[in-house]
Design a protein around this motif. Structure first.
Motif, PDB file in Angstrom:
ATOM      1  N   TYR A 710      12.667  86.303  62.748  1.00 56.54           N
ATOM      2  CA  TYR A 710      11.768  85.153  62.755  1.00 56.54           C
ATOM      3  C   TYR A 710      10.584  85.391  61.815  1.00 56.54           C
ATOM      4  CZ  TYR A 710       8.231  81.888  64.477  1.00 56.54           C
ATOM      5  OH  TYR A 710       7.257  80.923  64.567  1.00 56.54           O
ATOM      6  N   ASP A 711      10.040  86.604  61.842  1.00 52.84           N
ATOM      7  CA  ASP A 711       8.873  86.913  61.008  1.00 52.84           C
ATOM      8  C   ASP A 711       9.199  86.770  59.525  1.00 52.84           C
ATOM      9  OD1 ASP A 711       7.722  89.530  63.251  1.00 52.84           O
ATOM     10  OD2 ASP A 711       7.288  87.368  63.196  1.00 52.84           O
ATOM     11  N   MET A 712      10.425  87.176  59.136  1.00 57.82           N
ATOM     12  CA  MET A 712      10.811  87.068  57.726  1.00 57.82           C
ATOM     13  C   MET A 712      10.859  85.612  57.283  1.00 57.82           C
ATOM     14  SD  MET A 712      13.814  89.971  57.631  1.00 57.82           S
ATOM     15  CE  MET A 712      14.256  89.643  55.935  1.00 57.82           C
ATOM     16  N   LEU A 713      11.406  84.768  58.149  1.00 56.29           N
ATOM     17  CA  LEU A 713      11.490  83.351  57.794  1.00 56.29           C
ATOM     18  C   LEU A 713      10.121  82.688  57.848  1.00 56.29           C
ATOM     19  CD1 LEU A 713      14.778  82.249  59.573  1.00 56.29           C
ATOM     20  CD2 LEU A 713      14.437  82.986  57.222  1.00 56.29           C
ATOM     21  N   LEU A 714       9.282  83.145  58.768  1.00 57.24           N
ATOM     22  CA  LEU A 714       7.916  82.617  58.852  1.00 57.24           C
ATOM     23  C   LEU A 714       7.175  82.876  57.549  1.00 57.24           C
ATOM     24  CD1 LEU A 714       5.931  81.327  60.955  1.00 57.24           C
ATOM     25  CD2 LEU A 714       5.079  83.654  61.333  1.00 57.24           C
ATOM     26  N   LYS A 715       7.329  84.073  57.013  1.00 56.28           N
ATOM     27  CA  LYS A 715       6.678  84.429  55.755  1.00 56.28           C
ATOM     28  C   LYS A 715       7.306  83.679  54.585  1.00 56.28           C
ATOM     29  CE  LYS A 715       5.567  88.427  52.840  1.00 56.28           C
ATOM     30  NZ  LYS A 715       5.705  89.907  52.682  1.00 56.28           N
ATOM     31  N   ALA A 716       8.652  83.561  54.594  1.00 54.15           N
ATOM     32  CA  ALA A 716       9.364  82.928  53.475  1.00 54.15           C
ATOM     33  C   ALA A 716       8.966  81.478  53.291  1.00 54.15           C
ATOM     34  CB  ALA A 716      10.869  83.045  53.693  1.00 54.15           C
ATOM     35  N   THR A 717       8.601  80.809  54.384  1.00 53.84           N
ATOM     36  CA  THR A 717       8.316  79.367  54.323  1.00 53.84           C
ATOM     37  C   THR A 717       6.835  79.062  54.423  1.00 53.84           C
ATOM     38  OG1 THR A 717       8.608  79.190  56.718  1.00 53.84           O
ATOM     39  CG2 THR A 717      10.548  78.796  55.330  1.00 53.84           C
ATOM     40  N   GLY A 718       6.000  80.089  54.253  1.00 45.30           N
ATOM     41  CA  GLY A 718       4.560  79.850  54.343  1.00 45.30           C
ATOM     42  C   GLY A 718       4.137  79.408  55.718  1.00 45.30           C
ATOM     43  N   GLY A 719       4.743  80.038  56.737  1.00 52.93           N
ATOM     44  CA  GLY A 719       4.404  79.664  58.114  1.00 52.93           C
ATOM     45  C   GLY A 719       5.007  78.338  58.520  1.00 52.93           C
ATOM     46  N   PHE A 720       6.175  78.032  57.957  1.00 52.00           N
ATOM     47  CA  PHE A 720       6.841  76.747  58.218  1.00 52.00           C
ATOM     48  C   PHE A 720       5.875  75.592  57.981  1.00 52.00           C
ATOM     49  CE2 PHE A 720       9.142  79.739  61.067  1.00 52.00           C
ATOM     50  CZ  PHE A 720      10.372  79.689  60.420  1.00 52.00           C
ATOM     51  N   SER A 722       4.067  72.270  56.372  1.00 53.23           N
ATOM     52  CA  SER A 722       4.579  70.919  56.083  1.00 53.23           C
ATOM     53  C   SER A 722       4.870  70.746  54.605  1.00 53.23           C
ATOM     54  CB  SER A 722       3.567  69.873  56.551  1.00 53.23           C
ATOM     55  OG  SER A 722       2.313  70.072  55.912  1.00 53.23           O
ATOM     56  N   GLU A 723       4.144  71.498  53.726  1.00 54.95           N
ATOM     57  CA  GLU A 723       4.395  71.404  52.289  1.00 54.95           C
ATOM     58  C   GLU A 723       5.763  71.952  51.911  1.00 54.95           C
ATOM     59  OE1 GLU A 723       0.146  71.226  53.058  1.00 54.95           O
ATOM     60  OE2 GLU A 723       1.682  72.689  53.611  1.00 54.95           O
ATOM     61  N   SER A 724       6.330  72.801  52.797  1.00 48.63           N
ATOM     62  CA  SER A 724       7.632  73.410  52.491  1.00 48.63           C
ATOM     63  C   SER A 724       8.804  72.566  52.960  1.00 48.63           C
ATOM     64  CB  SER A 724       7.725  74.804  53.134  1.00 48.63           C
ATOM     65  OG  SER A 724       6.732  75.654  52.629  1.00 48.63           O
ATOM     66  N   ILE A 725       8.546  71.505  53.729  1.00 45.99           N
ATOM     67  CA  ILE A 725       9.632  70.685  54.270  1.00 45.99           C
ATOM     68  C   ILE A 725      10.291  69.889  53.147  1.00 45.99           C
ATOM     69  CG2 ILE A 725      10.202  68.748  55.780  1.00 45.99           C
ATOM     70  CD1 ILE A 725       8.088  69.678  57.697  1.00 45.99           C
ATOM     71  N   TYR A 735      13.339  73.664  55.427  1.00 41.91           N
ATOM     72  CA  TYR A 735      12.204  74.151  54.655  1.00 41.91           C
ATOM     73  C   TYR A 735      12.698  74.860  53.404  1.00 41.91           C
ATOM     74  CZ  TYR A 735       9.636  73.528  59.046  1.00 41.91           C
ATOM     75  OH  TYR A 735       9.078  73.018  60.184  1.00 41.91           O
ATOM     76  N   LYS A 736      11.927  74.752  52.345  1.00 42.03           N
ATOM     77  CA  LYS A 736      12.175  75.525  51.149  1.00 42.03           C
ATOM     78  C   LYS A 736      11.398  76.820  51.245  1.00 42.03           C
ATOM     79  CE  LYS A 736      11.704  75.303  46.091  1.00 42.03           C
ATOM     80  NZ  LYS A 736      11.237  74.476  44.951  1.00 42.03           N
ATOM     81  N   GLY A 737      12.077  77.948  50.935  1.00 44.93           N
ATOM     82  CA  GLY A 737      11.395  79.223  51.059  1.00 44.93           C
ATOM     83  C   GLY A 737      11.873  80.230  50.034  1.00 44.93           C
ATOM     84  N   ILE A 738      11.149  81.331  49.953  1.00 46.17           N
ATOM     85  CA  ILE A 738      11.519  82.431  49.062  1.00 46.17           C
ATOM     86  C   ILE A 738      11.849  83.637  49.930  1.00 46.17           C
ATOM     87  CG2 ILE A 738      10.814  83.891  47.139  1.00 46.17           C
ATOM     88  CD1 ILE A 738      10.999  80.967  46.410  1.00 46.17           C
ATOM     89  N   LEU A 739      13.095  84.081  49.879  1.00 50.75           N
ATOM     90  CA  LEU A 739      13.568  85.189  50.700  1.00 50.75           C
ATOM     91  C   LEU A 739      14.161  86.246  49.786  1.00 50.75           C
ATOM     92  CD1 LEU A 739      13.857  86.017  53.712  1.00 50.75           C
ATOM     93  CD2 LEU A 739      16.159  85.041  53.641  1.00 50.75           C
TER      94      LEU A 739
END
Length: 1021
Positions: A710-720, A722-725, A735-739
């Protein structure tokens, strides 16, 4: 003191001035009272009883219309204002009766009310460019004052009502681009004042001239692409006002009367694509001096082409695809305005020197002479045709060299002189033709080398120099032809290698053919970068080395011919990604090893030739290997098994010795991997138990995915944030994220949604066993409890930068070309075939729709969102299938699902058919126009086969059907090819979305038709 007589004069003048002022005031007062009276009378309409009749009729008309216009065209039709100032309504000033009703291009659907016949003062009725359906009401016949009637560009059906004959003052009648059918009623002969009669692209039949030959005021008759029959009578000569006749694409027969060419007003004559025959009158044209367009192509005319010296205004002469014989007549030099001369594919003879007579035609742009028996040498005077854009002289007996002056035709875009007897070499300065897009010199006797200057042709998209005697190597300058799509150098005497930079440019090839030359060495890595490549032929050369592994990146490949070379080694396992392949020829090489099992998973349609190699081991028995007429294995002495028709020996221990060793090795490797995986899993589970138990207790899921926290995805999406949706729905958000440095899409399931758990498990299990280029790739899954004690379930997918198909069709992401849309259709079909037929536990998607089709950076389609997916055969853990019952999206879900039927592949095919129709029409199946029993399937089916242009997505019409290449407007043939492609896609969509499952087209057949449509479309590029 003034004299007395002056006093008298002054008094008289004063009196007259005073009287004038009073009279002026009275006139103004009367006028003002009239205006006030008129203004006060508007709301009531009772001063003229007919006004109330008109108002009631208009309200009845409104009641049967649906207003889709953004501004609400019919919103003004209410009781708050007088009907004479309603939108689109015009009344006369004397009686306030409705005279004009103009609601064209207003976004209206529905039907035309019979009450329209009560507008008895109507002069003009314009309802064109809408989506009106139903029949033309016969009540229109009561409008004897009607002069202008335009109902074109709608969806009207049925026959033309005979009562229309009551409109005896009708002058303008336009009903083109509808679905009208049947013969013209004989009663229409009464429309003797008709001047303009247009019926294009309907399904009208029967005789035409029997009805219109007495319309002596008629100026234009246009009825292309119907099925009118009969002959053109000699009485047409009485229609002296005719200036335009367009009847192409009908079934008219007989010969042309000489009176036709004596119509002094005639400017445009188009009778192409009919059943006309006979010879043209030798004395035609004495009075037709105003004729500009002369179209008689695609008929059966014979005899010689008459001298047309009287046609002094001619601009276009279109006579191709007939049986004309004899010499080309002289006299073309007088046609100073001539832009097009199409004489190809007749039986014309004589010396090609007649081109000398065209040098004064300074406006000539299109000259097609192919497919005749012309002989001689192309004259150098051709260099004087500086305005020519399209020149075809192939399929003839012309010989000699290409005249040097041909390189002066700097406006030339297409030069086609194939299948003739040209000799010598290609002019070294051919690169001066910088606008050239097509250069086709195939099947001649051209010698020498390929000129380096070809690299200057940056617009060149098709280059065909096949079947000549070209020598030496292929110049590296070819890499500068950045627009090349089709390159054919086959059947020459070329030598050298392909590593001279020929493929280092930015060209995106669709077809490469180097077969039957003396080329050698390995295939260059650059070919593997041609991801749009559909055909690769390198047969009968001296290529060597291993089959290039990188070729697996060419996932659009349909035809792969590598036979007759010196390739050795095994067929790379990476070729399993070439799921689009339809035919493969690896024969006459030195390939070895077992026949890869994946070849039986590729849906090869035509054949697989592995003959005359060194393959060993057992032969598969499914897919293409089950068809003895499609598989060729001769000359491989180590093969065994297969279907009985191949007459191969049975597999024995000796035959399978090598295979058994390989099998043992695989078992050992798999055993080691499984053991290691078990240890890792055990350690992981212990750690997890020390924290909190994962939400899922499913052992398969645990072993497969528990890799991202969960922590990895939290970081990848900027804390989930709204800008990442990038998307959201009832089941969760994406969400768009960097993993790990990669851009990904993270789908977080809404734990409050009742089906979140089932959707999560369905997607995991559908995608964990499915890997295909047209499926959205799942990177990993995460099921745990976050730091606040909430259930947390997420899937990490490959990110699709071009978003969903739904956004492209109905959002603001821009436009897609017809080629891209057909490509998307093919991509989705491949994904469905894979899910239904090619994996161990077949899957049905059950929610196929544009929002679940995602597009990567190259606009390749990927099917996603497997939350409703269901296994057709129960998997190892039956609880992983989604629930039964009606699932899917209204409009896309198969009708049988609503009756409780089980999930089936036929249900996905229905959704696919609706998807195809939406791709082309741009209309969602839930569009407001589809109500009660009327749906998108019926809407599209009614447009087949001749009305498809009336239902296509407006963005597609603006883009592809008016496409320009540089400063060149698409030719008629190119536009027709696009229409045929659109018709094919709609036909497949209609067939796939039939109401009954057993009536739906098979996906394999759909792919064949769609790929054929795409290939034909590419041929026009």
């Amino acid at each position: 003191m003034k004299p007395n007589h002056l006093k008298t004069t002054d008094n008289t003048s004063s009196f007259i001035c005073c009287l004038f002022r009073k009279l002026t005031f009275l006139v103004f007062l009367v006028f003002a009272m009239q205006q006030i009276s008129r203004t006060e009378s508007l709301p009531s309409s009772f001063d003229h009883p007919g006004n109330e009749t008109d108002r009631i009729a208009l309200l009845a008309i409104k009641n049967q219309l649906i207003d889709h216009h953004p501004k609400g065209i019919l919103s003004s039709w209410n009781s708050s204002i007088h009907h004479c100032i309603w939108e689109g309504v015009t009344c006369d000033h004397k009686h306030n009766r409705v005279t004009n009703l103009t609601l064209h291009s207003s976004g209206l659907s529905g039907t035309i009310s019979p009450f329209i016949g009560n507008l008895s003062f109507l002069h003009t009725l314009y309802l064109y460019n809408n989506s009106l359906s139903g029949q033309i009401p016969s009540n229109l016949g009561g409008l004897f004052r009607l002069q202008n009637l335009a109902l074109n560009n709608n969806n009207l059906v049925g026959k033309i009502p005979a009562n229309l004959s009551g409109c005896i003052n009708l002058q303008f009648l336009d009903i083109k681009y509808n679905h009208l059918e049947g013969a013209l009623p004989a009663e229409l002969r009464a429309l003797s004042k008709l001047e303009y009669f247009v019926m294009d692209s309907n399904n009208l039949t029967g005789p035409l001239f029997d009805i219109i030959q007495n319309f002596t005021f008629l100026e234009k008759v246009s009825a292309p692409y119907n099925a009118f029959t009969g002959t053109i009578p000699n009485s047409i000569g009485r229609m002296q006002n005719l200036n335009s006749i367009c009847l192409r694409g009908n079934k008219l027969s007989g010969i042309l009367p000489i009176s036709l060419f004596n119509l002094s007003s005639l400017q445009n004559l188009d009778l192409s694509n009919n059943l006309l025959h006979g010879q043209l009158p030798s004395q035609m044209g004495f009075n037709a001096s105003r004729l500009k367009w002369f179209y008689l192509s695609e008929n059966s005319f014979s005899g010689s082409i008459p001298t047309m010296t009287n046609f002094t205004s001619l601009e276009q002469i279109i006579l191709h695809n007939n049986y004309f014989t004899g010499m080309v007549p002289h006299g073309f030099q007088q046609f100073r305005n001539l832009t097009s001369l199409f004489l190809s594919y007749n039986n014309l003879q004589g010396d090609i020197n007649f081109i000398n007579t065209l040098v004064n035609c300074t406006q000539l742009q299109f000259l097609t002479l192919s497919g005749n028996d012309f002989s001689g040498i192309l004259p150098n005077s051709i260099a004087n045709l500086s305005s020519v854009v399209h020149l075809t002289v192939g399929d003839s007996l012309i010989s000699g060299i290409l005249p040097p002056g041909i390189t002066n035709l700097i406006n030339l875009e297409e030069l086609i002189i194939g299948n003739s007897k040209l000799t010598a070499s290609i002019p070294h300065d051919i690169g001066k033709l910088y606008k050239l897009e097509t250069l086709d010199l195939h099947s001649n006797r051209i010698t020498g080398k390929i000129p380096d200057s070809l690299g200057n042709l940056s617009r060149l998209s098709r280059l065909d120099l096949s079947d000549n005697k070209l020598e030496e190597s292929i110049p590296g300058s070819i890499q500068n032809c950045q627009s090349l799509l089709y390159l054919n150098f086959s059947y020459n005497e070329l030598n050298g290698t392909l590593d001279n930079g020929q493929f280092k440019g930015s060209a995106t090839f669709v077809e490469l053919d180097f077969s039957h030359n003396n080329l050698e060495g390995p295939l260059p890595l650059e070919i593997s970068k041609q991801t749009s490549l559909g055909t690769l032929r390198v047969s009968r050369n001296k290529f060597s080395g291993l089959l290039p592994d990188g070729l697996s990146e060419c996932t659009e490949l349909q035809s792969l011919y590598m036979d007759g070379n010196s390739f050795h080694g095994k067929i790379p396992l990476s070729y399993s990604s070439l799921a689009s392949l339809q035919e493969i020829d690896f024969s006459w090489n030195n390939l070895s090893g077992p026949i890869p099992v994946f070849l039986s998973t590729i849906p090869l349609i035509y054949f697989l030739d592995l003959s005359h190699n060194n393959f060993q081991g057992s032969v598969p028995t499914n897919s293409v290997f089950a068809n003895a007429s499609a598989i060729f294995l001769d000359g491989n002495t180590g093969l065994c098994g297969g279907i009985p028709q191949l007459h191969l020996p049975k597999c024995t221990e000796r035959n399978n010795k090598l295979m058994s060793y390989a099998f043992r090795l695989i078992i050992l490797v798999l055993g080691g991997l499984l053991g290691g995986l078990a240890i890792v899993t055990g350690i992981y589970l212990v750690r997890v138990r020390k924290k909190k138990a994962p939400l899922s207790s499913d052992p398969v899921l645990a072993k497969a995915f528990m890799k991202v926290s969960y922590d990895m995805l939290l970081k990848a999406t900027g804390g989930f944030s709204s800008e990442s949706i990038v998307g959201s729905g009832s089941s969760g958000s994406v969400y768009k994220g960097i993993l790990d440095g990669n851009t990904v899409a993270v789908k977080v399931f809404n734990s409050q949604h009742c089906d979140a758990s089932k959707s999560f498990l369905s997607e995991c299990n559908a995608l964990r066993n499915a890997r295909h280029r047209n499926l959205v790739a799942i990177v990993t899954a995460c099921a745990s409890i976050d730091f606040q004690g909430n259930d947390f379930r997420a899937l990490v997918y490959e990110f699709m930068p071009n978003g969903s198909l739904d956004r492209w069709l109905h959002g603001f992401d821009g436009n897609m070309s017809l080629l891209q849309r057909v490509g998307i259709a093919i991509d989705v079909a491949h994904a469905l075939i894979y899910l239904h037929q090619e994996i161990e536990n077949p899957i049905v998607h059950r929610d196929l729709k544009p929002s679940n089709i995602l597009l990567d950076n190259d606009m390749v389609a990927h099917v996603g969102d497997f939350g409703l997916a269901k296994f057709l055969t129960p998997p190892l853990h039956i609880n992983q299938s989604s629930t039964t019952g009606f699932r899917g999206t209204i409009g896309y879900a198969a009708p049988e699902y609503g009756l409780g039927s089980e999930a089936s592949a036929a249900g996905d095919i229905y959704s696919y058919g609706i998807l195809l129709l939406e791709l082309i029409t741009g209309k969602s199946p839930t569009d407001n126009m589809f109500k009660e029993d009327y749906n998108l399937h019926m809407y599209a089916e009614a447009a087949l086969p001749d009305q498809v242009l009336q239902i296509i997505d407006p963005k597609l019409e603006e883009g592809d059907l008016k496409e320009k290449a540089g400063d060149r407007t698409a030719t008629q043939d190119e536009l027709q090819q696009r229409v045929e492609c659109i018709t094919s896609v709609i036909t497949v969509g209609v067939s796939c979305s039939n109401h009954l499952p057993h009536d739906r087209m098979k996906l394999t057949d759909a792919i064949i038709k769609l790929q054929s449509a795409r290939d034909n479309l590419l041929d026009t590029k």
